[in-house]
Design an enzyme around this catalytic site. Sequence first.
Site, mmCIF file in Angstrom:
data_model
loop_
_atom_site.group_PDB
_atom_site.id
_atom_site.type_symbol
_atom_site.label_atom_id
_atom_site.label_comp_id
_atom_site.label_asym_id
_atom_site.label_seq_id
_atom_site.Cartn_x
_atom_site.Cartn_y
_atom_site.Cartn_z
ATOM 1 N N ASP A 48 0.834 -1.191 0.000
ATOM 2 C CA ASP A 48 0.000 0.000 0.000
ATOM 3 C C ASP A 48 0.870 1.243 0.000
ATOM 4 O O ASP A 48 2.089 1.171 0.053
ATOM 5 C CB ASP A 48 -0.944 -0.023 1.191
ATOM 6 C CG ASP A 48 -0.180 -0.095 2.493
ATOM 7 O OD1 ASP A 48 -0.829 -0.078 3.545
ATOM 8 O OD2 ASP A 48 1.058 -0.167 2.463
ATOM 9 N N THR B 25 1.448 3.591 2.141
ATOM 10 C CA THR B 25 2.252 3.952 3.292
ATOM 11 C C THR B 25 3.192 2.837 3.711
ATOM 12 O O THR B 25 3.977 3.023 4.617
ATOM 13 C CB THR B 25 1.353 4.277 4.489
ATOM 14 O OG1 THR B 25 0.554 3.123 4.753
ATOM 15 C CG2 THR B 25 0.450 5.444 4.184
ATOM 16 N N GLU C 225 15.986 3.661 17.018
ATOM 17 C CA GLU C 225 16.496 3.966 18.361
ATOM 18 C C GLU C 225 17.885 3.388 18.546
ATOM 19 O O GLU C 225 18.780 4.040 19.095
ATOM 20 C CB GLU C 225 15.545 3.393 19.414
ATOM 21 C CG GLU C 225 14.397 4.303 19.749
ATOM 22 C CD GLU C 225 13.891 4.057 21.159
ATOM 23 O OE1 GLU C 225 14.071 2.941 21.664
ATOM 24 O OE2 GLU C 225 13.325 4.995 21.734
ATOM 25 N N LYS D 94 12.272 14.093 21.600
ATOM 26 C CA LYS D 94 12.526 13.912 20.169
ATOM 27 C C LYS D 94 11.215 13.498 19.524
ATOM 28 O O LYS D 94 10.405 12.790 20.132
ATOM 29 C CB LYS D 94 13.611 12.869 19.914
ATOM 30 C CG LYS D 94 13.242 11.474 20.372
ATOM 31 C CD LYS D 94 14.387 10.495 20.149
ATOM 32 C CE LYS D 94 13.950 9.100 20.555
ATOM 33 N NZ LYS D 94 15.033 8.118 20.409
ATOM 34 N N ARG E 107 14.712 9.448 6.957
ATOM 35 C CA ARG E 107 13.696 9.635 7.987
ATOM 36 C C ARG E 107 14.262 10.582 9.032
ATOM 37 O O ARG E 107 15.375 10.380 9.527
ATOM 38 C CB ARG E 107 13.359 8.289 8.613
ATOM 39 C CG ARG E 107 12.199 8.318 9.547
ATOM 40 C CD ARG E 107 11.624 6.951 9.676
ATOM 41 N NE ARG E 107 11.239 6.452 8.358
ATOM 42 C CZ ARG E 107 10.835 5.215 8.138
ATOM 43 N NH1 ARG E 107 10.793 4.373 9.139
ATOM 44 N NH2 ARG E 107 10.485 4.832 6.945
#
Lengths: 351, 501
Positions: B185, B187, B298, B368, B402
């Site tokens: 899809d 996203t 992370e 953040k 990102r």
Amino acid sequence: MMEEASTSASGGGGAAANGGQRGFPPARSGVFYRFTQQNLPAWKPAMTPGCVITIFLMIGVTFVPVGLVCLHASNHVAEIAHRYDIDCVPNAYKRNRQAYIKDSSISKNCTQEVKVKYLMRAPIYVYYELDNFYQNHRRYVKSRSDKQLRYGQKYTHSSCDPIERNDGLPIVPCGLIAWSLFNDTYGFTCGSTEIKVNRKNISWKSDREHKFGKDVYPFNFQNGSLIGGGKLDPALPLNQQEDLIVWMRTAALPQFRKLYGVIEEDLQADEIITMHIANNYNTYSFGGKKSLILTTSTWLGGKNDFLGYAYLITGSLSLFLTILFALIHVKNPRPHGDANYLSWNRPNSNS
Amino acid sequence: IEIEEQYPLSPQQILLRDSKLRNTEYVYGVVIFTGHDTKVMQNAMKAPSKRSKIERKMDRIIYLLLSALVLISVIGSVFFGITTRDDLQDGRPKRWYLRPDDSTIYFKPTKAAISAILHFFTAMMLYGNFIPISLYISIEIVKLLQALFINQDIHMYHEETDTPAHARTSNLNEELGQVDTILTDKTGTLTCNSMEFIKCSIAGTAYGRGITEVERAMAKRKGSPLIADMASNTQGSQAAIKGFNFTDERVMNGNWVSQPHSGVIQMFLRLLAVCHTCIPEVDEESGTISYEAESPDEAAFVVAARELGFTFYQRTQTGVFLHELDPSSGKQVDRSYKLLHVLEFNSARKRMSVIVRNEEGKIFLFSKGADSVMFERLSSSDCAYREVTQDHINEYADAGLRTLVLAYRQLDEAEYANFDRKFTAAKNSVSADRDEMIEEAADLLERKLILLGATAVEFGHALRQFSVRSTGVGVSARRDARDLHLPPPSQSHSHSQTTST
């Protein structure tokens, strides 16, 4: 079923756990490398039109002559087949043949005449042929004891039932097959000259040496109230009773021939052969037929056209397909692809 | 009056099935929701047995042969019964050589029906070889050998993790290779569950000279040789570190001390090393530290902080411990931070914050999150490099990276005490509007933040592994303008899990 219990892997984690850790990387060369990677060379033929046409042509060219040769050999067999079970019944018993065959006071001798159409060279085989006689019936086939035939009466087995014992004494040979031994006899004359029939060596050599004992003698055979077939000479061991040995090799189909003897002299064309038949065996109760066969033989065996026709039809079909494919190939040539695009000819791009 | 201490109960404290319990001494057992109506129980069912097409086709063939066997036996028995009955007529035998007058039940003409039935079973046994039972065994042996070949295939071996193919079951060997299209899809992002820290913007200055895959593809299309040469030069200079693809001599090897905004850089790196929920794992043999993280980005942040001088090496229930590079002395200094509160990330908040107290007693809020929510919470008095940072973020997004915005604030004791009382009360409540109360309390504090900078993370090169040429698999993905605003890490996390499983 090669199945392992698969544990659900816990998701996430920045540092992925090394599953299946081993002390060394897998080998990329060596004796079995190409085998384990399934890269060994193999022959992969491509059926091009020329190749197919050539194959069919070779099959046809080979099979048609073989078929003709087989037919020729079969046609060279001279054979006389004479059915006698109807003609040998006296006129008084035409309507009640069973009464005739069961009455032991009536003479069973019968004389028949046949004409020899073609020259028959020695050896000439004498067969008797039975029709509608089921030697392959399950009860009949099982009713015998091979150990008894080989080793003697102490091995009489219950599988011989119902022809196993008589008055408490074992029957040798036992079983329905031996009990129903064929007992018609044949003699031949030509004019006033008797034609000798050799009754020796009509059974298989392996049967005489390995399946029938040379120290086993008939005992208590056909002594009961019901007599099925022929009697045996008590003084001869079983491995010399060749009629019995021939009869006990049971036939697979209800129509069969069995060897009676061999005539060792030639029979000239247009001769009249007189056959002296003792019509003892009862085939009237179950609607069977009895015939007497005189035949010669070739390298192919007896008179049988099947093999020749099989080869001939296959070869003709191959030649027909050859012509058909050739015409199709000439009229509508189909461009076949470049062999370099086949997966085994392409450079390996899956690395 | 002694006040009884209360602990909040949240999904963080629940051990779900297949969880691994680590760094915990004891747990309480509490019945929360149980019974057959729970989702776990409803999903618990036996795994269906997998049968391949060959096996199903073979079953049909066997049934066909079994039917033929029964048919042949029935017809044969009927004819057998008819002929057996005919063997005796008016007491006189026809086929005398079979002795029908002296017979067992198997061949008795007077009871031909029973003989026929018994002959049916005899025929079934005699013709039983009609059924190829050994065919199943032969196929099973072939599949076992196929599984051995699959395990040894060099093309299904992953060199990086030393992982060979492992056929756990040989049921469906011939069903391999049937995928021809992968649909995603708009996203969905195909990732390899790995992130690489490649660029960052600190105090309005962009750092990081790495070239992303998107930039390399665009440069190749334009035919620009300069960028390609630069990329090839830098790639061969250093050893590869998992999750760290950052190259900039201005800040690496402790050089950030001499940068004009070294104080901001120090706080930036400290935030990277503190504001997370990673757990360090120290290898006892080599002494290296690896990190267990909820999401791969992370882990990439903590690795980046370590490579730039701020090594996070221990975490307890109440504290976080670092090796920090002290700019004044140039040496590694051990520092500990008392972890007061963690405001978790979720898709509504799009940000994560921690409240810590350092050794000097000062209280800091480190935060953040996505730029869309972080920029509106910045202090309006500090506008020095806000627009420059926004420009950097846009550039990073265009390059397929990102981004996250990093900001912090110092708290005074009174403000923190007020927040602590409200936040704890909200967490301990069990009312329906608990989440709203928690968010209200957190929102009070996450304001007037001081901007530090932004990070840029590149996700793994997943699309390259789905090469159409080599596998024949087509990849179809819908794209629109909103793809440029990459989804937050949570969605990436879920998609990564989907991909990895």
